[in-house]
Design a protein around this motif. Sequence first.
Motif, PDB file in Angstrom:
ATOM      1  N   LEU A 502      23.962  43.706  41.198  1.00  0.00           N
ATOM      2  CA  LEU A 502      25.301  44.130  41.600  1.00  0.00           C
ATOM      3  C   LEU A 502      25.393  44.212  43.117  1.00  0.00           C
ATOM      4  O   LEU A 502      24.541  44.823  43.772  1.00  0.00           O
ATOM      5  N   VAL A 503      26.440  43.603  43.688  1.00  0.00           N
ATOM      6  CA  VAL A 503      26.643  43.606  45.135  1.00  0.00           C
ATOM      7  C   VAL A 503      27.679  44.654  45.523  1.00  0.00           C
ATOM      8  O   VAL A 503      27.450  45.485  46.406  1.00  0.00           O
ATOM      9  N   GLU A 504      28.824  44.640  44.878  1.00  0.00           N
ATOM     10  CA  GLU A 504      29.878  45.584  45.213  1.00  0.00           C
ATOM     11  C   GLU A 504      30.952  45.574  44.127  1.00  0.00           C
ATOM     12  O   GLU A 504      31.070  44.636  43.341  1.00  0.00           O
ATOM     13  N   ALA A 505      31.735  46.659  44.115  1.00  0.00           N
ATOM     14  CA  ALA A 505      32.945  46.717  43.293  1.00  0.00           C
ATOM     15  C   ALA A 505      34.133  46.493  44.214  1.00  0.00           C
ATOM     16  O   ALA A 505      34.200  47.063  45.304  1.00  0.00           O
ATOM     17  N   THR A 506      35.064  45.634  43.792  1.00  0.00           N
ATOM     18  CA  THR A 506      36.200  45.323  44.645  1.00  0.00           C
ATOM     19  C   THR A 506      37.391  44.946  43.760  1.00  0.00           C
ATOM     20  O   THR A 506      37.405  45.273  42.564  1.00  0.00           O
ATOM     21  N   GLU A 507      38.372  44.262  44.321  1.00  0.00           N
ATOM     22  CA  GLU A 507      39.560  43.841  43.565  1.00  0.00           C
ATOM     23  C   GLU A 507      39.891  42.395  43.893  1.00  0.00           C
ATOM     24  O   GLU A 507      39.517  41.883  44.967  1.00  0.00           O
ATOM     25  N   THR A 508      40.624  41.794  42.986  1.00  0.00           N
ATOM     26  CA  THR A 508      41.138  40.445  43.240  1.00  0.00           C
ATOM     27  C   THR A 508      42.312  40.531  44.218  1.00  0.00           C
ATOM     28  O   THR A 508      42.814  41.613  44.532  1.00  0.00           O
ATOM     29  N   ALA A 509      42.775  39.377  44.655  1.00  0.00           N
ATOM     30  CA  ALA A 509      44.051  39.317  45.366  1.00  0.00           C
ATOM     31  C   ALA A 509      45.154  39.759  44.406  1.00  0.00           C
ATOM     32  O   ALA A 509      44.962  39.797  43.181  1.00  0.00           O
ATOM     33  N   ALA A 510      46.310  40.071  44.959  1.00  0.00           N
ATOM     34  CA  ALA A 510      47.394  40.654  44.148  1.00  0.00           C
ATOM     35  C   ALA A 510      48.246  39.602  43.448  1.00  0.00           C
ATOM     36  O   ALA A 510      49.472  39.733  43.341  1.00  0.00           O
ATOM     37  N   ASP A 511      47.614  38.560  42.961  1.00  0.00           N
ATOM     38  CA  ASP A 511      48.368  37.528  42.242  1.00  0.00           C
ATOM     39  C   ASP A 511      47.651  37.119  40.952  1.00  0.00           C
ATOM     40  O   ASP A 511      47.553  35.938  40.626  1.00  0.00           O
ATOM     41  N   TYR A 512      47.151  38.130  40.243  1.00  0.00           N
ATOM     42  CA  TYR A 512      46.487  37.897  38.957  1.00  0.00           C
ATOM     43  C   TYR A 512      47.111  38.792  37.886  1.00  0.00           C
ATOM     44  O   TYR A 512      47.664  39.858  38.182  1.00  0.00           O
ATOM     45  N   ARG A 513      47.000  38.346  36.647  1.00  0.00           N
ATOM     46  CA  ARG A 513      47.370  39.178  35.503  1.00  0.00           C
ATOM     47  C   ARG A 513      46.180  39.226  34.545  1.00  0.00           C
ATOM     48  O   ARG A 513      45.419  38.236  34.415  1.00  0.00           O
ATOM     49  N   LEU A 514      46.027  40.376  33.893  1.00  0.00           N
ATOM     50  CA  LEU A 514      44.886  40.620  33.013  1.00  0.00           C
ATOM     51  C   LEU A 514      45.378  40.829  31.588  1.00  0.00           C
ATOM     52  O   LEU A 514      46.347  41.567  31.354  1.00  0.00           O
ATOM     53  N   TYR A 515      44.701  40.182  30.637  1.00  0.00           N
ATOM     54  CA  TYR A 515      45.092  40.253  29.230  1.00  0.00           C
ATOM     55  C   TYR A 515      43.886  40.650  28.380  1.00  0.00           C
ATOM     56  O   TYR A 515      42.733  40.297  28.710  1.00  0.00           O
ATOM     57  N   ALA A 516      44.151  41.358  27.291  1.00  0.00           N
ATOM     58  CA  ALA A 516      43.125  41.615  26.274  1.00  0.00           C
ATOM     59  C   ALA A 516      43.250  40.526  25.218  1.00  0.00           C
ATOM     60  O   ALA A 516      44.299  40.396  24.566  1.00  0.00           O
ATOM     61  N   LEU A 517      42.219  39.700  25.097  1.00  0.00           N
ATOM     62  CA  LEU A 517      42.283  38.568  24.173  1.00  0.00           C
ATOM     63  C   LEU A 517      42.162  39.042  22.734  1.00  0.00           C
ATOM     64  O   LEU A 517      41.470  40.020  22.420  1.00  0.00           O
ATOM     65  N   ALA A 518      42.809  38.334  21.842  1.00  0.00           N
ATOM     66  CA  ALA A 518      42.786  38.680  20.417  1.00  0.00           C
ATOM     67  C   ALA A 518      41.539  38.121  19.748  1.00  0.00           C
ATOM     68  O   ALA A 518      41.024  37.060  20.122  1.00  0.00           O
ATOM     69  N   ASN A 519      41.039  38.865  18.764  1.00  0.00           N
ATOM     70  CA  ASN A 519      39.968  38.388  17.884  1.00  0.00           C
ATOM     71  C   ASN A 519      38.700  37.993  18.637  1.00  0.00           C
ATOM     72  O   ASN A 519      38.126  36.922  18.402  1.00  0.00           O
ATOM     73  N   THR A 520      38.272  38.812  19.583  1.00  0.00           N
ATOM     74  CA  THR A 520      37.020  38.543  20.308  1.00  0.00           C
ATOM     75  C   THR A 520      36.056  39.699  20.082  1.00  0.00           C
ATOM     76  O   THR A 520      36.449  40.862  20.047  1.00  0.00           O
ATOM     77  N   THR A 521      34.773  39.369  19.898  1.00  0.00           N
ATOM     78  CA  THR A 521      33.737  40.367  19.678  1.00  0.00           C
ATOM     79  C   THR A 521      32.551  40.064  20.590  1.00  0.00           C
ATOM     80  O   THR A 521      31.976  38.980  20.511  1.00  0.00           O
TER      81      THR A 521
END
Length: 610
Positions: A502-521
Amino acid sequence: MHNPLQTSGWNLADWQAAQKDGQGLQRLQALLAVLKKDQEKDTAWIALAEVSGLEADWQQLEARQQAGETLPLMGVPFAIKDNIDAKGWPTTAACPAFSYQAEKDAQVVAELKQAGAILIGKTNLDQFATGLVGTRSPYGAVPNSFNPDYVSGGSSSGSASVVARGLVPFALGTDTAGSGRVPAGFNNIVGLKPTRGWLSTSGVVPACRTLDCVSVFALTVEDALQVAELAAGATPDASDPWSRTHPQTTPVALPERPRLAIPANLEFFGDRQMQTAFAKARAELETLAELVEIDFSAFSELAALLYQGPWVAERTHALGSLLDQDPSAIDPSVYKIVSQGVDFSALDYFAAEYRRQELSRQIQQQLAEVDALVVPTSPTIRTLAEMEKEPLVYNSQFGTYTNFTNLADLSALALPAGFRDDGLPAGITLIATAWQDRALAEFGQRWQAQQALPLGATQREYSTPSQRIRPPAPGAVRLAVVGAHLTGMPLNFQLTSRDARLVEATETAADYRLYALANTTPPKPGLVKVADQGAAIKVELWDLPLAHFGAFVEEIPQPLGIGNLTLKDGRVVKGFICEPLALQSATDITHLGGWRAYIAELNKQKEASA
């Protein structure tokens, strides 16, 4: 009032910042004037730059900078051990009868000059780099920077001294038997002994050519690592037959709490103060690491082979005709050692080489069970007067925990570790298998930050390095993870089992969207870049050894893949991306800002319904 030209005790960051203020040349001229004034009584120096040469070097750097070149070491002065070539300078190896005018820079010097560094002088050494004491030189013994009655350690005595006293921020030495580590331990500085073949030895007077390494002395681990990476260059040196390519499989950092091997039975040759100092360091180490006692017999036997075996003949070979034609030009202790090389036969060599390989295999197997080995840098220290009485015995004692390292193809990092009751420094050395230089340095920075000792002999306080953006480790790919591979999440083992760190915790640029995918394990997210109505999403950056990257990618299931991801500060790294088609059945969780918040919300819902 603060004098902007007063540079005593500056580290690399101090110099890098100051040389942008328009007074860079004046600052170097002032430094050189002080060094020349003290040169006659300062045995650490063999040669210093001329003012005209210094000015010419500065003008060339200014022209390169104005042409748009990036010079990370712009105007930073450094020194090199005088068995390393610099164009236009004599190379003596501390033997005037051997001296010659170098026609080109050693490769490591050329790389540092390319980065903008300016050579300010060449330093004293145990003649022909034969010794761990710093006294075997016609230019005089180099005294310890804390107590002049004691030895500085060698053979890179001058380089360690000028760094410890804060005259230059870094210096190059060489290390065959411990010459880049023992002087560091005796002078409260850092000594990085790199993996053999990482830094070129082209243009270096050989001691044992098959074992020699160029080493780096600095006041901090961060400085030593930065210099080593620049001196190594981007690719192996084609002119050096011992240069090697990084295998890109080794860890780039040690675990948060590493397992460190330590010899079960430690020898200090009756030096109670060094024994007590190491016991204190051991107690401090136990707050950062798990210590595992091991049988040290294979290491000790291999260490003895270096001077008792046929590798002495390499030193004999390096001296050439001088050994017979002008033996009086050679230091008596050096002559006694090197002249023995003619007594070894080819049969002796192969018998010793077979045993070296057997012992090396044992050592490699022992180190495979831990993250690194920790030892005292030296078990004892001696006065100059004591060294005159027993020059060979005490020298041998200094090498107890160093002589085996290059024979076993190991990397090493010497670190300050507090002071003895008499005020002399004590040191520890971290040792690991080849190509773990950066991993050792990462832990070394943690150690140095915890110790917070004064820098060298300067009495300047240690300060934690500023959080600068670090490039990916050499031989690694920087990867942004956003979901199930985050620390503590179900798939994080796919990173840690491949020695990713692990190097660091950070954030993406402000032009992304995050989704929870269906039917994944286990549950997985999908990250997509959008033209508008995006947000910054929390990610972790990991450095993954490049040779393991393909196997990691192979385990990534559809609809996920690896592409380029832009961070909030503009950096572009590799990261998880998602096929747009999968988003039709996914849940948009962008408003939560990250995967951890989503998992926390899921857990709350499960608890409420239970």
